[in-house]
Design an enzyme around this catalytic site. Structure first.
Site, PDB file in Angstrom:
ATOM      1  N   SER A 127       0.831  -1.201   0.000  1.00  0.00           N
ATOM      2  CA  SER A 127       0.000   0.000   0.000  1.00  0.00           C
ATOM      3  C   SER A 127       0.867   1.253   0.000  1.00  0.00           C
ATOM      4  O   SER A 127       1.964   1.273   0.578  1.00  0.00           O
ATOM      5  CB  SER A 127      -0.863  -0.014   1.257  1.00  0.00           C
ATOM      6  OG  SER A 127      -1.446   1.246   1.462  1.00  0.00           O
ATOM      7  N   TYR A 152      -1.973  -1.474  10.962  1.00  0.00           N
ATOM      8  CA  TYR A 152      -2.262  -1.950   9.601  1.00  0.00           C
ATOM      9  C   TYR A 152      -1.118  -1.564   8.665  1.00  0.00           C
ATOM     10  O   TYR A 152      -0.575  -2.392   7.930  1.00  0.00           O
ATOM     11  CB  TYR A 152      -3.591  -1.366   9.103  1.00  0.00           C
ATOM     12  CG  TYR A 152      -3.726  -1.407   7.606  1.00  0.00           C
ATOM     13  CD1 TYR A 152      -4.074  -2.586   6.952  1.00  0.00           C
ATOM     14  CD2 TYR A 152      -3.456  -0.276   6.829  1.00  0.00           C
ATOM     15  CE1 TYR A 152      -4.156  -2.634   5.569  1.00  0.00           C
ATOM     16  CE2 TYR A 152      -3.541  -0.313   5.455  1.00  0.00           C
ATOM     17  CZ  TYR A 152      -3.890  -1.481   4.820  1.00  0.00           C
ATOM     18  OH  TYR A 152      -3.948  -1.523   3.453  1.00  0.00           O
ATOM     19  N   LYS A 156       2.020  -3.778   6.428  1.00  0.00           N
ATOM     20  CA  LYS A 156       2.396  -3.677   5.004  1.00  0.00           C
ATOM     21  C   LYS A 156       3.914  -3.516   4.883  1.00  0.00           C
ATOM     22  O   LYS A 156       4.566  -4.198   4.088  1.00  0.00           O
ATOM     23  CB  LYS A 156       1.670  -2.507   4.331  1.00  0.00           C
ATOM     24  CG  LYS A 156       0.166  -2.690   4.198  1.00  0.00           C
ATOM     25  CD  LYS A 156      -0.170  -3.863   3.284  1.00  0.00           C
ATOM     26  CE  LYS A 156      -1.647  -4.145   3.215  1.00  0.00           C
ATOM     27  NZ  LYS A 156      -1.972  -5.443   2.578  1.00  0.00           N
TER      28      LYS A 156
END
Ligand code: UDP
Length: 344
Positions: A127, A152, A156
């Site tokens: 991302s 989160y 990544k």
């Protein structure tokens, strides 16, 4: 024999669009999904679009190694595209253990199974969140990553590093793993058939599902988070990319791996349009495209949001021979068609 691609999280929003495009390009696809954040609506849609009723589907949790290993035993997997992960930024802040354990363990299991079955190509869905609040825009793949704003985002960054290290280690071993990380910007829209699209559970966190749900009457009013940013209209700038364009980038990346065109064992590509669009502009364009007057109000900034982020996609354009093609209007029209399809 056509190559076989395992899509973990293949029943979800992006995974289902990628499955469609892989099959259109002639690949065999195996789907694995634990259905923790979706039902079978999109998978059924994939079957309709592709006209294929025989797509192997495993309802498994990738955090369970034995289940992942079974898929690799039953199929000769040439590449894995790994989507299976939790993705709610806010929830990750309140439930960090859940996010770290799910997102890291599932990816480690995929890598371990790939290694135990002779190695393969691994494509990781990363991302643009890894860039944080970038100083220089647009961001290239060389733009330094910044400390993530949430667990989160951290997962990544961590999974990118895990893939890089595994690629490095296996390059001198028998079971070679090659890796590509695709850094997505803001995927929006739905398949032109309106048979697959984003299906958020509960109140949507993301902008476009919130817009379409407000337009259809499921939500009362859209809150635009912040109109006092130092941008032209005061709202945030993002690089909104059509989900089908995004899916095609995966097909191009997989082809690059299979055709031996990678320049390094581990590569990173920005998957964006290169076109900054403000939140307010997007809302206005949606009103034009749908003919619906949206109820919206400006509210305080949302914690953790960066002011502006958009891609320099030059490297992906050149090396993958891929380019985002759909206009923002086409994409918003597809999101609206999908919302209306859901209401039928
Ligand atoms: N946004 C908004 N209202 C919403 C959801 C999002 O104003 O209900 C804004 C958000 O502040 C950000 C942009 O829309 O500037 C994109 O947010 P989204 O959550 O879709 O993606 P992100 O860029 O955070 O990954």
């Amino acid at each position: 024999m056509s190559k076989k691609v395992l899509v973990s999280g293949g029943a979800g929003y992006i995974g289902s669009h990628v499955t469609v495009e892989l099959m259109a390009a002639g690949y065999e696809v195996v789907v694995a999904d634990n259905l923790s954040n979706c039902d079978l609506t999109c998978f059924e849609g994939v079957k309709k679009i592709t006209g294929r009723d025989d797509i192997p589907f495993y309802q498994i949790d990738c955090c369970d190694y034995v289940s992942v290993d079974k898929v690799f035993t039953e199929h000769k997997i040439d590449a894995v595209i790994h989507f299976a992960a939790f993705k709610a930024v806010g929830e990750s802040v309140s439930e960090p253990i859940k996010y770290y354990s799910n997102n890291l363990v599932s990816f480690l299991n995929i890598l371990e199974a790939a290694k135990n079955h002779g190695g393969c190509n691994v494509l990781f869905s990363s991302s643009a969140t890894v860039y944080g609040e970038a100083k220089d825009l647009p961001v290239t793949e060389q733009t330094p990553r910044m400390p993530a704003m949430s667990p989160y985002g951290n997962t990544k960054t961590m999974c990118e590093d895990i893939l890089r290290d595994v690629v490095y280690a296996t390059s001198t071993q028998d079971a070679v793993i090659k890796g590509i990380a695709l850094r997505y910007f803001n995927p929006i829209g739905a398949h032109p058939s309106a048979l697959i699209g984003e299906l958020p559970r509960g109140v949507p966190n993301n902008l476009v599902p919130y817009i379409t749900q407000t337009a259809i009457g499921k939500r009362e009013c859209l809150s635009i988070f912040g109109n006092d940013y130092p941008t032209e209209d005061g709202t945030c700038l993002r690089d909104f990319i059509d989900v089908t364009d995004l899916a095609k980038a995966h097909v191009a990346a997989v082809a690059r791996m299979f055709e031996g065109r990678m320049k390094k064992g581990y590569e990173i590509f920005n998957v964006g349009t290169g076109r900054p669009v403000s939140v307010y502009e997007l809302v206005t364009k949606f009103e034009q495209v749908s003919g619906v007057k949206l109820d919206y109000k400006f509210v305080a900034r949302r914690e953790g949001d960066v002011m502006a982020l958009w891609a320099d996609p030059t490297f992906a354009n050149r090396e993958l021979g891929w380019k985002a093609e759909r206009t923002i209007e086409e994409t918003l029209a597809s999101a609206w068609a999908w919302e209306k399809h859901l209401a039928e």
